[in-house]
Design a protein around this motif. Sequence first.
Motif, short mmCIF file in Angstrom:
data_model
loop_
_atom_site.label_atom_id
_atom_site.label_comp_id
_atom_site.label_asym_id
_atom_site.label_seq_id
_atom_site.Cartn_x
_atom_site.Cartn_y
_atom_site.Cartn_z
N CYS A 9 23.92 64.73 -59.16
CA CYS A 9 24.65 64.13 -58.04
C CYS A 9 23.67 63.46 -57.07
O CYS A 9 23.93 62.36 -56.55
CB CYS A 9 25.46 65.19 -57.30
SG CYS A 9 26.93 65.75 -58.19
N GLU A 10 22.54 64.11 -56.81
CA GLU A 10 21.55 63.53 -55.91
C GLU A 10 20.97 62.24 -56.49
O GLU A 10 20.74 61.26 -55.77
CB GLU A 10 20.43 64.53 -55.64
CG GLU A 10 20.87 65.71 -54.77
CD GLU A 10 19.76 66.73 -54.57
OE1 GLU A 10 19.98 67.68 -53.82
OE2 GLU A 10 18.68 66.56 -55.19
N LYS A 65 22.49 60.23 -58.55
CA LYS A 65 23.54 59.23 -58.44
C LYS A 65 23.64 58.69 -57.01
O LYS A 65 23.79 57.49 -56.79
CB LYS A 65 24.88 59.83 -58.86
CG LYS A 65 26.04 58.84 -58.83
CD LYS A 65 27.33 59.50 -59.29
CE LYS A 65 28.50 58.51 -59.22
NZ LYS A 65 29.77 59.13 -59.62
N ALA A 66 23.52 59.59 -56.03
CA ALA A 66 23.58 59.16 -54.64
C ALA A 66 22.40 58.26 -54.29
O ALA A 66 22.53 57.29 -53.53
CB ALA A 66 23.60 60.38 -53.72
N ARG A 67 21.20 58.58 -54.86
CA ARG A 67 20.02 57.76 -54.60
C ARG A 67 20.21 56.34 -55.15
O ARG A 67 19.92 55.34 -54.48
CB ARG A 67 18.78 58.41 -55.21
CG ARG A 67 17.47 57.68 -54.91
CD ARG A 67 16.31 58.32 -55.64
NE ARG A 67 16.47 58.21 -57.09
CZ ARG A 67 16.19 57.11 -57.79
NH1 ARG A 67 15.76 56.03 -57.17
NH2 ARG A 67 16.35 57.08 -59.10
N GLU A 96 23.04 54.88 -55.74
CA GLU A 96 24.08 54.21 -54.96
C GLU A 96 23.51 53.67 -53.66
O GLU A 96 23.84 52.56 -53.23
CB GLU A 96 25.22 55.18 -54.66
CG GLU A 96 26.40 54.54 -53.92
CD GLU A 96 27.54 55.51 -53.70
OE1 GLU A 96 27.37 56.69 -54.06
OE2 GLU A 96 28.58 55.10 -53.18
N SER A 97 22.61 54.45 -53.02
CA SER A 97 21.98 53.99 -51.78
C SER A 97 21.13 52.75 -52.03
O SER A 97 21.13 51.81 -51.22
CB SER A 97 21.12 55.11 -51.21
OG SER A 97 20.46 54.69 -50.04
#
Length: 616
Positions: free
Chosen positions: A573-574, A576-578, A580-581
């Motif tokens: 998840c982290e 994926k969030a990175r 996305e950012s």
Amino acid sequence: MPPKIEKELLNVVDRASSDDEGGGQTVAAKKASSIRNQPPLPDISRPELPRSSRAITPPILPSNETLESRSFWKAGNYVAGPSSKHPLLQGSLEHARVHPKFLHSNATSHKWAFGAIAELMDNAVDEIQHGATFIKVDKIDVMKDNSPGPALLFLDDGGGMDPALIRKCMSLGYSSKKSNTTIGQYGNGFKTSTMRLGADAIVFSRSNRGSKATQSVGLLSYTFLRRTGQDDVIVPMIDFDISGHWAEPMIYSSHDDWSSNLKTILEWSPFSSKEELLLQFDDIGQHGTKIIIYNLWLNDEGIYELAFDDDDEDIQLRDEALHGATGIRKTTVELQSHISYRIRYSLRAYASMLYLRKFNNFQIILRGKPVQQFNIADELQYPNIVTYKPQVAAGSKECSVETTIGFIKEAPIRVSGFNVYHKNRLIRPFWKVTSDGSIIGNGVVGVLEADFIEPAHDKQDFERSSLFVRLENRLKQMVHDYWKTHCHLVGYQTPGFAAKMKRQLSASQHNRTNLQAESDEPSIIHIPAKGELGLRDEQPGVGVPNDVVSVDGLASISDDQLCEENIQLFMRCEEKARKESELKQTILELEKGLEDMRQKCARLSSLLEGKRKQVS
């Protein structure tokens, strides 16, 4: 002899400015005379806005205008000229005066142009009690100095305003609306809304009160006040008695004063003759009000703030519409197509939600097409009605507020929040009361009418009172309570689910030996279906692949393994969030580059047009 009205009643000149009675002034004879012989200055000319498929050309400003003077947020930055005020007559009283700059600073209470348009719609809705059946909002083209330009038209068939009422309307701070059902209350909406949308507004109103029929014209022109160096707000007005077969001028002091008012209106409005001015009453009918706002404001790029050509049946906010045009992800596209996003830039979408209860005999007609009213409460699944009784002040009438809350149907999960109305009027749309980043409340939408708290002057928020704070806390509690009992219905884990699963696993391990001794076949423990427990594939936690799981399978999963699996999921998840950012940052950089190119194109287009005019 034409009928006359007492001079003291209608010739409202140089009124003192106060919160109770207002400080705008109508034109006086000596005021109008001071500008009577001035040469006419050219008004602002603006070409028609092109369609979005073509290059957007900024309006060509006259030599005595700058982009700063035509951009709303900068229009107050001008140097006031020498006072044109005549010395006080012997025996007259000194009074507080309102400088024209106050019109601009007063209008800045509207941060959002649609909020100003809503104010003018509210005035028509308040006229339902006087027989109003419609409010028309449209874009028209007006001519000034042989140059066409867009203008906003507001037309209703309410009771209209007689000479006394139109003067009160165009004064500052006066309101005769004291009903519990009317929306307006501060007596400031007309001035702030018209000046927020454009530099100038002309009002036509026809009224039948008793046995007398009248029609009046009033001009609120920031351009006139600024260019003639006025240090007081002057509003030229003329009235006609139409009780007979023709329009008879209503004279209060002298015919010269009336003619001076008419001359000022014709010089600074889009209408060049008295006959053309009177033609504007043809579409009003026996009673009603018509407002034309012209010299519309430009944005920082020198382009009209309002877009009329992107949709022939709508009026859009150009900057908001362009801001959402670069979305590329499917979830982003879905979000931008939802009404919670469209109300930011589409007047049709915003007007559809503006009033909570549907009208029985009243229509909002936007650019020739009626607006279909939309109640978000009708779009909720698993709705609950929660009653809230606010703790009002001692001596106040007790009240109860019913809040409808539920999950929004077929909408992106990020859509959430409460739509809070006051006296049937939307004040705060999709107000998110839960913390950012929390999944609690995702997709939960509520609707309530909070008449017990007061809206701010721009009617886009509420006053931050103790009642408001208590309401906010109560709404937070409503979201948590609803989420706890309903989130599993849309595929989320209920609070405490992980702890419950761990207890089940521990109990199954403890009983494993006894269960195997009693039967040669593996015993089956039923675990509720995926939909019942509300597991989501993208949520970190324990996945249950089938409706039944053997005890051997449960026993083989240790706490350490569960923790390790959760750690791996969180790491994914982290990551994926990175990513996305990084993608968002890339999009922002591309948007900035595109915006820079737009500004360069606008400057080049303006320069090219100027060169062409010089050559010709």
